[in-house]
Design a protein around this motif. Structure first.
Motif, PDB file in Angstrom:
ATOM      1  N   GLU A  40       1.003  -0.797  -0.467  1.00  0.00           N
ATOM      2  CA  GLU A  40       0.075   0.204   0.116  1.00  0.00           C
ATOM      3  C   GLU A  40       1.031   1.249   0.082  1.00  0.00           C
ATOM      4  OE1 GLU A  40      -2.807  -0.479   3.181  1.00  0.00           O
ATOM      5  OE2 GLU A  40      -3.690  -2.486   2.593  1.00  0.00           O
ATOM      6  N   THR A  41       2.090   1.226   0.007  1.00  0.00           N
ATOM      7  CA  THR A  41       3.085   2.501  -0.025  1.00  0.00           C
ATOM      8  C   THR A  41       4.095   2.542  -1.053  1.00  0.00           C
ATOM      9  OG1 THR A  41       2.834   2.326   2.191  1.00  0.00           O
ATOM     10  CG2 THR A  41       5.399   3.192   1.950  1.00  0.00           C
ATOM     11  N   GLU A  42       3.583   3.889  -2.041  1.00  0.00           N
ATOM     12  CA  GLU A  42       4.562   4.017  -2.840  1.00  0.00           C
ATOM     13  C   GLU A  42       6.498   4.417  -2.063  1.00  0.00           C
ATOM     14  OE1 GLU A  42       4.561   6.230  -6.847  1.00  0.00           O
ATOM     15  OE2 GLU A  42       2.550   5.539  -6.341  1.00  0.00           O
ATOM     16  N   ILE A  43       7.057   4.159  -2.678  1.00  0.00           N
ATOM     17  CA  ILE A  43       8.345   4.674  -2.092  1.00  0.00           C
ATOM     18  C   ILE A  43       8.635   4.963  -3.896  1.00  0.00           C
ATOM     19  CG2 ILE A  43      10.539   4.464  -1.530  1.00  0.00           C
ATOM     20  CD1 ILE A  43       8.866   2.223   0.621  1.00  0.00           C
ATOM     21  N   ASP A  44       9.329   6.270  -3.477  1.00  0.00           N
ATOM     22  CA  ASP A  44      10.176   6.460  -4.761  1.00  0.00           C
ATOM     23  C   ASP A  44      12.329   6.745  -4.548  1.00  0.00           C
ATOM     24  OD1 ASP A  44       8.023   7.242  -6.204  1.00  0.00           O
ATOM     25  OD2 ASP A  44       8.370   9.230  -5.480  1.00  0.00           O
ATOM     26  N   ALA A  45      12.262   6.085  -5.137  1.00  0.00           N
ATOM     27  CA  ALA A  45      13.914   5.618  -4.674  1.00  0.00           C
ATOM     28  C   ALA A  45      14.716   6.065  -5.654  1.00  0.00           C
ATOM     29  CB  ALA A  45      13.424   3.646  -5.362  1.00  0.00           C
ATOM     30  N   LYS A  46      15.941   6.441  -4.268  1.00  0.00           N
ATOM     31  CA  LYS A  46      17.043   7.528  -5.367  1.00  0.00           C
ATOM     32  C   LYS A  46      18.071   7.063  -5.645  1.00  0.00           C
ATOM     33  CE  LYS A  46      14.291  11.955  -4.729  1.00  0.00           C
ATOM     34  NZ  LYS A  46      13.148  11.966  -3.650  1.00  0.00           N
ATOM     35  N   PRO A  47      19.201   7.480  -6.479  1.00  0.00           N
ATOM     36  CA  PRO A  47      20.504   7.152  -5.932  1.00  0.00           C
ATOM     37  C   PRO A  47      21.160   7.673  -4.870  1.00  0.00           C
ATOM     38  CG  PRO A  47      19.862   9.022  -7.947  1.00  0.00           C
ATOM     39  CD  PRO A  47      19.151   8.673  -7.803  1.00  0.00           C
ATOM     40  N   VAL A  48      22.159   6.135  -4.746  1.00  0.00           N
ATOM     41  CA  VAL A  48      22.771   6.636  -3.444  1.00  0.00           C
ATOM     42  C   VAL A  48      23.651   7.178  -4.073  1.00  0.00           C
ATOM     43  CG1 VAL A  48      24.323   5.453  -1.956  1.00  0.00           C
ATOM     44  CG2 VAL A  48      22.386   3.889  -2.623  1.00  0.00           C
ATOM     45  N   THR A  49      23.965   8.242  -2.513  1.00  0.00           N
ATOM     46  CA  THR A  49      25.008   9.640  -3.132  1.00  0.00           C
ATOM     47  C   THR A  49      25.595   9.310  -1.573  1.00  0.00           C
ATOM     48  OG1 THR A  49      24.077  11.030  -1.477  1.00  0.00           O
ATOM     49  CG2 THR A  49      23.526  10.918  -4.223  1.00  0.00           C
ATOM     50  N   GLY A  50      27.606   9.603  -1.723  1.00  0.00           N
ATOM     51  CA  GLY A  50      27.375   9.503  -1.376  1.00  0.00           C
ATOM     52  C   GLY A  50      29.986   9.561  -1.868  1.00  0.00           C
ATOM     53  N   SER A  51      30.726   9.468  -0.417  1.00  0.00           N
ATOM     54  CA  SER A  51      31.978   9.033  -1.148  1.00  0.00           C
ATOM     55  C   SER A  51      33.078   8.121  -0.388  1.00  0.00           C
ATOM     56  CB  SER A  51      32.561  10.401  -1.950  1.00  0.00           C
ATOM     57  OG  SER A  51      33.109  11.101   0.425  1.00  0.00           O
ATOM     58  N   ASP A  52      33.469   7.454  -1.286  1.00  0.00           N
ATOM     59  CA  ASP A  52      34.473   6.603  -0.630  1.00  0.00           C
ATOM     60  C   ASP A  52      35.980   7.145   0.310  1.00  0.00           C
ATOM     61  OD1 ASP A  52      32.507   4.547  -0.509  1.00  0.00           O
ATOM     62  OD2 ASP A  52      33.341   3.821  -2.315  1.00  0.00           O
ATOM     63  N   ARG A  53      35.750   8.156   0.723  1.00  0.00           N
ATOM     64  CA  ARG A  53      37.036   8.911   0.603  1.00  0.00           C
ATOM     65  C   ARG A  53      37.806   8.508   2.038  1.00  0.00           C
ATOM     66  NH1 ARG A  53      38.465  13.396   4.072  1.00  0.00           N
ATOM     67  NH2 ARG A  53      36.024  13.644   5.124  1.00  0.00           N
ATOM     68  N   ARG A  54      39.493   8.105   2.723  1.00  0.00           N
ATOM     69  CA  ARG A  54      40.342   7.623   2.741  1.00  0.00           C
ATOM     70  C   ARG A  54      39.835   8.631   4.001  1.00  0.00           C
ATOM     71  NH1 ARG A  54      44.816   3.369   1.638  1.00  0.00           N
ATOM     72  NH2 ARG A  54      45.046   2.656   4.305  1.00  0.00           N
ATOM     73  N   VAL A  55      40.051   8.171   5.281  1.00  0.00           N
ATOM     74  CA  VAL A  55      40.591   9.426   6.055  1.00  0.00           C
ATOM     75  C   VAL A  55      41.532   9.292   6.832  1.00  0.00           C
ATOM     76  CG1 VAL A  55      39.562  10.030   8.422  1.00  0.00           C
ATOM     77  CG2 VAL A  55      38.122   9.584   6.717  1.00  0.00           C
ATOM     78  N   ASP A  56      41.917   8.123   7.459  1.00  0.00           N
ATOM     79  CA  ASP A  56      42.807   7.564   7.708  1.00  0.00           C
ATOM     80  C   ASP A  56      43.321   5.957   8.329  1.00  0.00           C
ATOM     81  OD1 ASP A  56      45.352   8.489   9.692  1.00  0.00           O
ATOM     82  OD2 ASP A  56      44.704   7.522  11.421  1.00  0.00           O
ATOM     83  N   SER A  57      45.046   5.538   8.333  1.00  0.00           N
ATOM     84  CA  SER A  57      45.150   4.049   7.800  1.00  0.00           C
ATOM     85  C   SER A  57      46.038   4.709   9.140  1.00  0.00           C
ATOM     86  CB  SER A  57      45.707   4.035   6.620  1.00  0.00           C
ATOM     87  OG  SER A  57      45.938   2.433   6.394  1.00  0.00           O
TER      88      SER A  57
END
Length: 86
Positions: A40-57
């Motif tokens: 009974e629920t309509e969901i409008d899916a959007k593309p996933v956004t983000g980044s894979d920036r390395r912070v520390d190692s």
């Protein structure tokens, strides 16, 4: 005289327990009145956004503790929150 008069009491226990279980199940689950979210629920899916920036190692460390931890400083970890009215 017949001894069948007490048999209804033995049958009332399991029958009553079954009726109570079913009544509580229907009351708390109320599956006949519940919202069918998937249908009974309509969901409008959007593309996933983000980044894979390395912070520390850190590799090959021999330290047994994490730098800057506050394990033994419990007064800093568990601080009172002031309400501003003080």
């Amino acid at each position: 005289m017949s001894d069948d008069s007490g048999l209804w009491l033995l049958a009332a226990g399991p029958a009553g327990a079954t009726a109570l279980y079913w009544a509580l199940y229907r009351f708390y689950r109320n599956t006949d009145k519940s919202h069918s979210f998937e249908h009974e629920t309509e969901i409008d899916a959007k593309p996933v956004t983000g980044s894979d920036r390395r912070v520390d190692s850190i590799s090959g460390t021999q330290e047994k503790r994490i730098r800057g931890d506050n394990v033994y400083e419990y007064r800093k970890r568990v601080a009172r929150v002031s309400s501003g009215d003080d």
